[in-house]
Motif scaffolding. Structure first.
Motif, PDB file in Angstrom:
ATOM      1  N   LEU A  10       0.826  -1.204   0.000  1.00  0.00           N
ATOM      2  CA  LEU A  10       0.000   0.000   0.000  1.00  0.00           C
ATOM      3  C   LEU A  10       0.861   1.256   0.000  1.00  0.00           C
ATOM      4  N   GLU A  11       1.952   1.238   0.772  1.00  0.00           N
ATOM      5  CA  GLU A  11       2.862   2.388   0.799  1.00  0.00           C
ATOM      6  C   GLU A  11       3.418   2.664  -0.593  1.00  0.00           C
ATOM      7  N   GLU A  14       0.654   4.080  -2.836  1.00  0.00           N
ATOM      8  CA  GLU A  14       0.312   5.470  -2.501  1.00  0.00           C
ATOM      9  C   GLU A  14       1.311   6.457  -3.089  1.00  0.00           C
ATOM     10  N   ALA A  20      -0.080   1.416  -8.085  1.00  0.00           N
ATOM     11  CA  ALA A  20      -1.471   1.417  -7.627  1.00  0.00           C
ATOM     12  C   ALA A  20      -2.390   0.799  -8.675  1.00  0.00           C
ATOM     13  N   VAL A  40      -5.378   0.205   7.839  1.00  0.00           N
ATOM     14  CA  VAL A  40      -4.917  -0.456   6.610  1.00  0.00           C
ATOM     15  C   VAL A  40      -6.101  -0.756   5.699  1.00  0.00           C
ATOM     16  N   ARG A  43      -7.079   2.430   3.965  1.00  0.00           N
ATOM     17  CA  ARG A  43      -6.123   2.786   2.908  1.00  0.00           C
ATOM     18  C   ARG A  43      -6.349   1.933   1.669  1.00  0.00           C
ATOM     19  N   ALA A  44      -6.610   0.644   1.878  1.00  0.00           N
ATOM     20  CA  ALA A  44      -6.880  -0.249   0.739  1.00  0.00           C
ATOM     21  C   ALA A  44      -8.140   0.187   0.008  1.00  0.00           C
ATOM     22  N   LEU A  47      -7.626   3.232  -2.141  1.00  0.00           N
ATOM     23  CA  LEU A  47      -6.884   2.936  -3.371  1.00  0.00           C
ATOM     24  C   LEU A  47      -7.672   2.070  -4.340  1.00  0.00           C
ATOM     25  N   VAL A  49      -8.268  -1.172  -3.792  1.00  0.00           N
ATOM     26  CA  VAL A  49      -7.671  -2.507  -3.755  1.00  0.00           C
ATOM     27  C   VAL A  49      -8.655  -3.487  -3.118  1.00  0.00           C
TER      28      VAL A  49
END
Length: 266
Positions: A10-11, A14, A20, A40, A43-44, A47, A49
């Protein structure tokens, strides 16, 4: 993947639009071996994901619960706060260890007269609307002033905050309370995001879990010891904390001896 591997992906995503896009193209990213923090998961989602959380262990031939729901003929129940599993993926037992096999596997006869083998996972959890939520390990509980405190719950809340994804809650002896919790976290990357203030995290933990759960301190470690699968190596962390405390005690003793020597000279 395990959560630490997924967090690193993920980092990268980003920071790199191409990464991505490639990550979003995957039908599903299966993550297990440890709880996935809310931060987490957010964040997913941001994005795009497709995260799929897996729960299982060696004794169940890997993941048998995905996103809180049993797969195939797997069955889940909660007994005395412990997650227990049944189904065709269960191991027959531990080779050469009948005592441990009897301790971890139980056979019960249902109302239909059919016996069912259940595996005692040692994980704490709950079933909400038929979906499994694992809250931590039953053996990761300390007693502070007579109050049971889950180290896994402390970690879960700490890891919701920026810069605390690697946080591990530990127990240390306390003369007054018996045991108190503390937090160990990896030293932040200088290029990474700012880390949330420890006092603010402590206040949130205190509000949500009670005063006994509020960590007394936090300390940084250069690199978090990890097992081959990526999980934090709790034994190595405890040993490191023990050496750190011994070093502090030695320093205090030396300072006290020096002070007494100066008083004698005076």
């Amino acid at each position: 993947l395990v959560p630490v591997q997924f967090a690193r992906l993920l980092e990268l995503a980003e920071q790199d639009p191409d990464a991505a896009e490639r990550l979003r193209a995957i039908d599903g990213v299966l993550v297990g071996g440890q709880a996935v923090t809310l931060e987490v998961r957010r964040r997913a989602h941001a994005l795009g994901v497709r995260l799929r959380r897996s729960y299982g262990m060696t004794e169940t031939a890997g993941g048998c619960v995905y996103d809180g729901v049993e797969i195939g003929d797997t069955r889940v129940r909660i007994r005395a706060g412990e997650v227990q599993l049944a189904g065709p993926s269960l191991a027959l037992g531990y080779i050469g260890d009948p005592v441990l096999t009897a301790e971890k596997f139980a056979e019960e006869v249902g109302r239909d007269g059919v016996p069912t083998r259940w595996y005692r996972t040692g994980d704490a959890g709950e079933l909400l609307g038929g979906m499994l939520t694992v809250t931590g390990r039953l053996d990761r509980v300390l007693v502070s002033g007579g109050v049971n405190v889950s180290l896994d719950e402390i970690e879960r809340i700490a890891r919701e905050h920026a810069g605390w994804d690697s946080a591990v809650a530990v127990r240390v002896p306390d003369a007054e309370w018996g045991e108190r919790p503390g937090l160990v976290v990896e030293i932040a990357d200088s290029a990474g995001a700012a880390r949330a203030d420890f006092d603010a995290i402590r206040a949130v933990i205190r509000e949500r879990l009670g005063a006994a759960a509020a960590p007394e301190w936090s300390t940084e470690i250069d690199r978090m010891p990890r097992l081959p699968g990526g999980k934090p190596d709790l034994r190595a962390i405890d040993e490191w904390i023990g050496r750190l405390r011994a070093s502090f005690a030695e320093t205090r003793a030396a300072g006290s001896a020096a002070a007494h020597s100066q008083e004698d000279d005076a």
